[in-house]
Write an enzyme that holds these catalytic residues in place. Sequence first.
Site, PDB file in Angstrom:
ATOM      1  N   ASP A 138      -8.429   3.717   1.166  1.00 23.52           N
ATOM      2  CA  ASP A 138      -7.497   4.010   2.250  1.00 23.52           C
ATOM      3  C   ASP A 138      -8.261   4.495   3.489  1.00 23.52           C
ATOM      4  O   ASP A 138      -8.924   5.526   3.430  1.00 23.52           O
ATOM      5  CB  ASP A 138      -6.529   5.091   1.763  1.00 23.52           C
ATOM      6  CG  ASP A 138      -5.362   5.295   2.707  1.00 23.52           C
ATOM      7  OD1 ASP A 138      -5.415   4.783   3.844  1.00 23.52           O
ATOM      8  OD2 ASP A 138      -4.403   5.969   2.302  1.00 23.52           O
ATOM      9  N   CYS A 177      -1.412   0.670   7.350  1.00 25.07           N
ATOM     10  CA  CYS A 177      -2.854   0.376   7.460  1.00 25.07           C
ATOM     11  C   CYS A 177      -3.249  -0.851   6.637  1.00 25.07           C
ATOM     12  O   CYS A 177      -3.419  -1.945   7.170  1.00 25.07           O
ATOM     13  CB  CYS A 177      -3.689   1.584   7.032  1.00 25.07           C
ATOM     14  SG  CYS A 177      -3.432   3.038   8.070  1.00 25.07           S
ATOM     15  N   ARG A 178      -3.404  -0.667   5.315  1.00 29.74           N
ATOM     16  CA  ARG A 178      -4.014  -1.727   4.508  1.00 29.74           C
ATOM     17  C   ARG A 178      -3.112  -2.932   4.311  1.00 29.74           C
ATOM     18  O   ARG A 178      -3.556  -4.075   4.489  1.00 29.74           O
ATOM     19  CB  ARG A 178      -4.431  -1.162   3.137  1.00 29.74           C
ATOM     20  CG  ARG A 178      -5.562  -0.164   3.225  1.00 29.74           C
ATOM     21  CD  ARG A 178      -5.709   0.624   1.948  1.00 29.74           C
ATOM     22  NE  ARG A 178      -4.555   1.492   1.725  1.00 29.74           N
ATOM     23  CZ  ARG A 178      -4.330   2.206   0.638  1.00 29.74           C
ATOM     24  NH1 ARG A 178      -5.179   2.136  -0.361  1.00 29.74           N
ATOM     25  NH2 ARG A 178      -3.257   2.976   0.537  1.00 29.74           N
ATOM     26  N   SER A 179      -1.857  -2.729   3.900  1.00 34.26           N
ATOM     27  CA  SER A 179      -1.022  -3.906   3.611  1.00 34.26           C
ATOM     28  C   SER A 179      -0.667  -4.705   4.872  1.00 34.26           C
ATOM     29  O   SER A 179      -0.586  -5.940   4.795  1.00 34.26           O
ATOM     30  CB  SER A 179       0.213  -3.553   2.779  1.00 34.26           C
ATOM     31  OG  SER A 179       1.064  -2.643   3.425  1.00 34.26           O
ATOM     32  N   ASN A 223       2.280   1.440   4.343  1.00 37.59           N
ATOM     33  CA  ASN A 223       2.591   0.170   5.018  1.00 37.59           C
ATOM     34  C   ASN A 223       2.288   0.230   6.522  1.00 37.59           C
ATOM     35  O   ASN A 223       2.952  -0.408   7.316  1.00 37.59           O
ATOM     36  CB  ASN A 223       4.046  -0.263   4.780  1.00 37.59           C
ATOM     37  CG  ASN A 223       4.365  -1.705   5.204  1.00 37.59           C
ATOM     38  OD1 ASN A 223       5.482  -2.009   5.589  1.00 37.59           O
ATOM     39  ND2 ASN A 223       3.387  -2.587   5.152  1.00 37.59           N
ATOM     40  N   CYS A 255       0.865  -1.182   0.000  1.00 37.40           N
ATOM     41  CA  CYS A 255       0.000   0.000   0.000  1.00 37.40           C
ATOM     42  C   CYS A 255       0.900   1.229   0.000  1.00 37.40           C
ATOM     43  O   CYS A 255       2.074   1.135  -0.378  1.00 37.40           O
ATOM     44  CB  CYS A 255      -0.980  -0.019   1.175  1.00 37.40           C
ATOM     45  SG  CYS A 255      -0.210  -0.022   2.813  1.00 37.40           S
TER      46      CYS A 255
HETATM   47  P1  4NP Z   1      -1.796   2.782   4.065  1.00 37.79           P
HETATM   48  O1  4NP Z   1      -2.458   4.135   4.637  1.00 37.79           O
HETATM   49  O2  4NP Z   1      -1.259   3.124   2.703  1.00 37.79           O
HETATM   50  O3  4NP Z   1      -2.958   1.856   3.987  1.00 37.79           O
HETATM   51  O4  4NP Z   1      -0.741   2.367   5.047  1.00 37.79           O
HETATM   52  C1  4NP Z   1      -1.744   5.339   4.722  1.00 37.79           C
HETATM   53  C2  4NP Z   1      -0.877   5.530   5.759  1.00 37.79           C
HETATM   54  C3  4NP Z   1      -0.208   6.739   5.880  1.00 37.79           C
HETATM   55  C4  4NP Z   1      -0.402   7.730   4.945  1.00 37.79           C
HETATM   56  C5  4NP Z   1      -1.274   7.521   3.884  1.00 37.79           C
HETATM   57  C6  4NP Z   1      -1.946   6.326   3.781  1.00 37.79           C
HETATM   58  N1  4NP Z   1       0.244   8.977   5.075  1.00 37.79           N
HETATM   59  O5  4NP Z   1       0.009   9.861   4.242  1.00 37.79           O
HETATM   60  O6  4NP Z   1       1.054   9.137   6.010  1.00 37.79           O
END
Ligand code: 4NP
Length: 166
Positions: A130, A20-22, A18, A15
């Site tokens: 997200d 939340c989703r992954s 790294n 993702c």
């Molecule tokens: P992820 O979510 O891609 O599912 O881990 C996010 C985590 C952090 C950020 C964006 C999306 N960020 O902008 O810090």
Amino acid sequence: MHGGIEHKFGVLFVCLGNICRSPMAEGAFRAAAQARELACTLDSAGTASYHLGSAPDPRAIAVAQRHGIDIAGQAARQVERDDFYRYSHIIAMDRANLETLRTRAPRNATARLAMLMDVVEGQRGQPVADPYYGDDAAFETAWQVINRGVDGWIEKLLREAAQQSA
Ligand code: 4NP
């Protein structure tokens, strides 16, 4: 080991951050693969470097925990060149992640690139939204969506393993 020929898949979930989703996908897949006796190496990574070394978001840890899965020990890392050779499958959470992977993939990369929801009936090309800027409900929704994708990939890889040994 469960006898017969072992088919070792390597699956990397990707993702943006790294956190939340992954990490949720990695945790859900590990539990499902264990339950279905699918041998595989798993990890997750981000296309971005914002959160290097961080544990998953507390909301992601909480939703996984509610579903009986511990992802608290994971640490965020960024996708690296070797990943494109080390893993048989690199599975992106959304279209932007997939495009970034395609841009970074070495010309002779061996990993197959896809999106998580590609293997779910009617969901081909759909993203895992997200949840980072959302609330707890967004994390629960993401967990449900991710688990449908994970189940689809488990079935697909089990079929591939059966074909390889046929
Ligand atoms: P992820 O979510 O891609 O599912 O881990 C996010 C985590 C952090 C950020 C964006 C999306 N960020 O902008 O810090």
